[in-house]
Design a protein around this motif. Structure first.
Motif, PDB file in Angstrom:
ATOM      1  N   UNK B 146       1.000  -1.166  -0.462  1.00 37.41           N
ATOM      2  CA  UNK B 146       0.093  -0.196   0.111  1.00 37.41           C
ATOM      3  C   UNK B 146       0.939   1.429   0.133  1.00 37.41           C
ATOM      4  N   UNK B 147       1.785   1.174   0.871  1.00 34.09           N
ATOM      5  CA  UNK B 147       3.399   2.375   0.977  1.00 34.09           C
ATOM      6  C   UNK B 147       3.841   2.751  -0.509  1.00 34.09           C
ATOM      7  N   UNK B 148       3.777   1.313  -1.124  1.00 31.71           N
ATOM      8  CA  UNK B 148       4.838   1.468  -2.273  1.00 31.71           C
ATOM      9  C   UNK B 148       3.466   1.947  -3.374  1.00 31.71           C
ATOM     10  N   UNK B 149       2.423   1.840  -3.604  1.00 29.29           N
ATOM     11  CA  UNK B 149       1.794   2.543  -4.342  1.00 29.29           C
ATOM     12  C   UNK B 149       1.388   4.003  -4.187  1.00 29.29           C
ATOM     13  N   UNK B 150       0.899   3.890  -2.789  1.00 23.67           N
ATOM     14  CA  UNK B 150       0.851   5.292  -2.393  1.00 23.67           C
ATOM     15  C   UNK B 150       1.649   6.371  -2.401  1.00 23.67           C
ATOM     16  N   UNK B 151       2.492   5.697  -2.227  1.00 18.86           N
ATOM     17  CA  UNK B 151       3.439   6.425  -2.396  1.00 18.86           C
ATOM     18  C   UNK B 151       3.293   7.714  -0.728  1.00 18.86           C
ATOM     19  N   UNK B 152       4.507   8.988  -1.294  1.00 22.07           N
ATOM     20  CA  UNK B 152       3.757  10.002   0.159  1.00 22.07           C
ATOM     21  C   UNK B 152       2.727  10.982   0.000  1.00 22.07           C
ATOM     22  N   UNK B 153       1.239   9.980  -1.074  1.00 22.90           N
ATOM     23  CA  UNK B 153      -0.237  10.394  -0.533  1.00 22.90           C
ATOM     24  C   UNK B 153      -0.537   9.740   0.510  1.00 22.90           C
ATOM     25  N   UNK B 154       0.234   8.377   0.869  1.00 21.81           N
ATOM     26  CA  UNK B 154      -0.191   8.023   1.701  1.00 21.81           C
ATOM     27  C   UNK B 154      -0.015   8.967   3.913  1.00 21.81           C
ATOM     28  N   UNK B 155       1.502   9.711   3.249  1.00 22.39           N
ATOM     29  CA  UNK B 155       1.432   9.941   4.185  1.00 22.39           C
ATOM     30  C   UNK B 155       0.897  11.499   4.237  1.00 22.39           C
ATOM     31  N   UNK B 156       0.786  11.815   3.253  1.00 19.91           N
ATOM     32  CA  UNK B 156      -0.664  13.308   3.249  1.00 19.91           C
ATOM     33  C   UNK B 156      -1.581  13.071   4.348  1.00 19.91           C
ATOM     34  N   UNK B 157      -1.860  11.602   2.903  1.00 16.62           N
ATOM     35  CA  UNK B 157      -3.446  11.467   3.642  1.00 16.62           C
ATOM     36  C   UNK B 157      -3.747  11.733   5.238  1.00 16.62           C
ATOM     37  N   UNK B 158      -2.458  10.881   5.746  1.00 14.33           N
ATOM     38  CA  UNK B 158      -2.501  10.172   6.798  1.00 14.33           C
ATOM     39  C   UNK B 158      -2.732  11.940   8.260  1.00 14.33           C
ATOM     40  N   UNK B 159      -1.603  12.255   7.730  1.00 17.51           N
ATOM     41  CA  UNK B 159      -2.130  13.853   7.995  1.00 17.51           C
ATOM     42  C   UNK B 159      -3.054  14.520   7.888  1.00 17.51           C
ATOM     43  N   UNK B 160      -3.131  14.785   6.961  1.00 18.92           N
ATOM     44  CA  UNK B 160      -4.825  15.625   6.767  1.00 18.92           C
ATOM     45  C   UNK B 160      -5.953  15.049   7.187  1.00 18.92           C
ATOM     46  N   UNK B 161      -6.452  13.488   7.691  1.00 19.19           N
ATOM     47  CA  UNK B 161      -7.150  13.399   7.934  1.00 19.19           C
ATOM     48  C   UNK B 161      -7.022  12.598   9.770  1.00 19.19           C
ATOM     49  N   UNK B 162      -5.703  13.031  10.866  1.00 21.79           N
ATOM     50  CA  UNK B 162      -6.134  12.931  11.508  1.00 21.79           C
ATOM     51  C   UNK B 162      -5.898  15.031  12.385  1.00 21.79           C
ATOM     52  N   UNK B 163      -4.500  15.165  11.493  1.00 19.87           N
ATOM     53  CA  UNK B 163      -5.528  17.035  11.924  1.00 19.87           C
ATOM     54  C   UNK B 163      -7.248  17.157  11.419  1.00 19.87           C
ATOM     55  N   UNK B 164      -7.608  16.798  10.766  1.00 16.16           N
ATOM     56  CA  UNK B 164      -9.464  16.595  10.765  1.00 16.16           C
ATOM     57  C   UNK B 164     -10.400  16.294  11.958  1.00 16.16           C
ATOM     58  N   UNK B 165      -9.711  15.140  12.136  1.00 17.10           N
ATOM     59  CA  UNK B 165     -10.096  14.759  14.116  1.00 17.10           C
ATOM     60  C   UNK B 165      -9.490  16.107  14.969  1.00 17.10           C
ATOM     61  N   UNK B 166      -8.661  16.043  14.796  1.00 18.35           N
ATOM     62  CA  UNK B 166      -8.207  17.075  16.209  1.00 18.35           C
ATOM     63  C   UNK B 166      -8.869  18.298  15.877  1.00 18.35           C
ATOM     64  N   UNK B 167      -8.893  18.608  14.621  1.00 21.12           N
ATOM     65  CA  UNK B 167      -9.847  19.872  14.192  1.00 21.12           C
ATOM     66  C   UNK B 167     -11.013  19.881  15.122  1.00 21.12           C
ATOM     67  N   UNK B 168     -11.629  19.366  15.072  1.00 22.62           N
ATOM     68  CA  UNK B 168     -12.980  18.807  15.361  1.00 22.62           C
ATOM     69  C   UNK B 168     -13.205  18.290  16.831  1.00 22.62           C
ATOM     70  N   UNK B 169     -12.352  18.328  17.941  1.00 25.13           N
ATOM     71  CA  UNK B 169     -12.191  18.922  19.175  1.00 25.13           C
ATOM     72  C   UNK B 169     -12.243  20.374  18.694  1.00 25.13           C
ATOM     73  N   UNK B 170     -12.151  20.892  18.597  1.00 26.54           N
ATOM     74  CA  UNK B 170     -12.604  22.823  18.923  1.00 26.54           C
ATOM     75  C   UNK B 170     -14.203  22.743  18.628  1.00 26.54           C
ATOM     76  N   UNK B 171     -14.343  22.205  17.591  1.00 25.61           N
ATOM     77  CA  UNK B 171     -16.019  21.827  16.571  1.00 25.61           C
ATOM     78  C   UNK B 171     -16.666  21.902  18.101  1.00 25.61           C
ATOM     79  N   UNK B 172     -16.546  20.361  18.524  1.00 19.18           N
ATOM     80  CA  UNK B 172     -17.434  19.777  19.932  1.00 19.18           C
ATOM     81  C   UNK B 172     -16.975  20.933  21.196  1.00 19.18           C
ATOM     82  N   UNK B 173     -16.314  21.438  21.566  1.00 21.67           N
ATOM     83  CA  UNK B 173     -15.628  22.596  22.930  1.00 21.67           C
ATOM     84  C   UNK B 173     -16.762  23.919  22.403  1.00 21.67           C
TER      85      UNK B 173
END
Lengths: 63, 213
Positions: B146-173
């Motif tokens: 999966x990492x070989x096929x997606x290359x850096x898109x895997x890491x960027x996607x991981x960062x974006x989805x994780x950040x989206x989750x953390x940003x939703x904490x602001x919305x929850x509070x």
């Protein structure tokens, strides 16, 4: 080498939606008026982008 | 001009009626922006929904391809030493996006080894590679492939989805307590500083009195 480094700068475009979303959401958690949210969110995004650009330039000079 | 803006903003903040903050908080976790929509704060609901969901789905789309959909969002708890050590701590951040991240949990409970994923591999854990079982090809969905096929898109996607989750904490509070009143916070900070300064002054005076005695 320099050309390669320049080409890799396009990878940084992925940061734009991330920075915009961060600025907007942070700003929305501080203000209620939508105009304040948008204005301050854009300003904060600009600051983050500028700071990251500065770090990038320093790193490109150093390495 | 800035003070004028601040006072205008504060007035609007003071008028906010937070309808059922606890229900709104749950709704804000389930779908970003839904809690604010429930409270009638439509503009903010739109801002949160567009920014957080947009970031999450953009990250998920980046990590989609022939190997499956949204492969950067998955649950894996493989802590066995060796070739298949894969503990997915990023999911602890991604899960705060709510319902959009739930398929990863369903996939994990359906098949934690990723051999028979549902929904074309949507958020499925990578195929577990067991040493001594050479049945896997270059086209399998092990984490290496999966990492070989997606290359850096895997890491960027991981960062974006994780950040989206953390940003939703602001919305929850924000749904729970309302926006942070910056001016009130500043006044509180100044008051605490003043108290600290007075205490220090009194202590110093006490020390001087002892010295005189």
């Amino acid at each position: 080498m320099t050309l390669f480094a320049f080409w890799r700068i396009f990878d940084c475009l992925y940061a734009i939606p991330l920075i915009l979303a961060t600025g907007m959401v942070y700003s929305a958690s501080r203000h209620e008026d939508i105009h304040d949210v948008l204005r301050r969110g854009l300003r904060l995004s600009g600051w983050i982008f500028g700071f990251m650009l500065m770090v990038l330039v320093v790193m490109m000079i150093l390495f | 001009m800035r003070d004028k803006d601040k006072s205008k903003d504060r007035t609007k903040t003071d008028e906010i009626q937070l309808r059922d903050p606890y229900i709104a908080c749950w709704l804000a976790w389930l779908v970003p922006g839904l809690g604010h929509l429930y409270q009638g704060r439509k503009a903010k609901a739109l801002v949160y929904a567009v920014c957080i969901l947009g970031l999450f789905f953009f990250g998920a789309a980046l990590s989609s391809g022939k190997c499956g959909l949204a492969r950067c969002v998955y649950v894996a708890m493989r802590n066995s030493p060796g070739a298949d050590r894969d503990m997915r701590y990023y999911y602890l951040a991604q899960v705060w996006v709510g319902v959009p991240a739930f398929p990863a949990l369903i996939q994990y409970f359906h098949d934690p080894d990723g051999e028979d994923p549902l929904w074309n591999g949507l958020m499925a854990p990578p195929l577990k590679v067991t040493p001594g079982r050479p049945i896997y090809s270059e086209n399998d969905n092990s984490i290496d492939n999966i990492r070989k096929k997606l290359n850096r898109r895997f890491e960027v996607g991981t960062l974006m989805t994780a950040m989206a989750g953390l940003l939703n904490l602001f919305a929850i509070f924000d749904a729970l307590y309302g926006p942070v009143n910056e001016e009130q916070e500043e006044q509180e900070r100044q008051r605490r500083l003043e108290e600290k300064r007075l205490r220090r002054k009194a202590k110093r005076r006490k020390g001087d009195d002892f010295a005189e005695v």
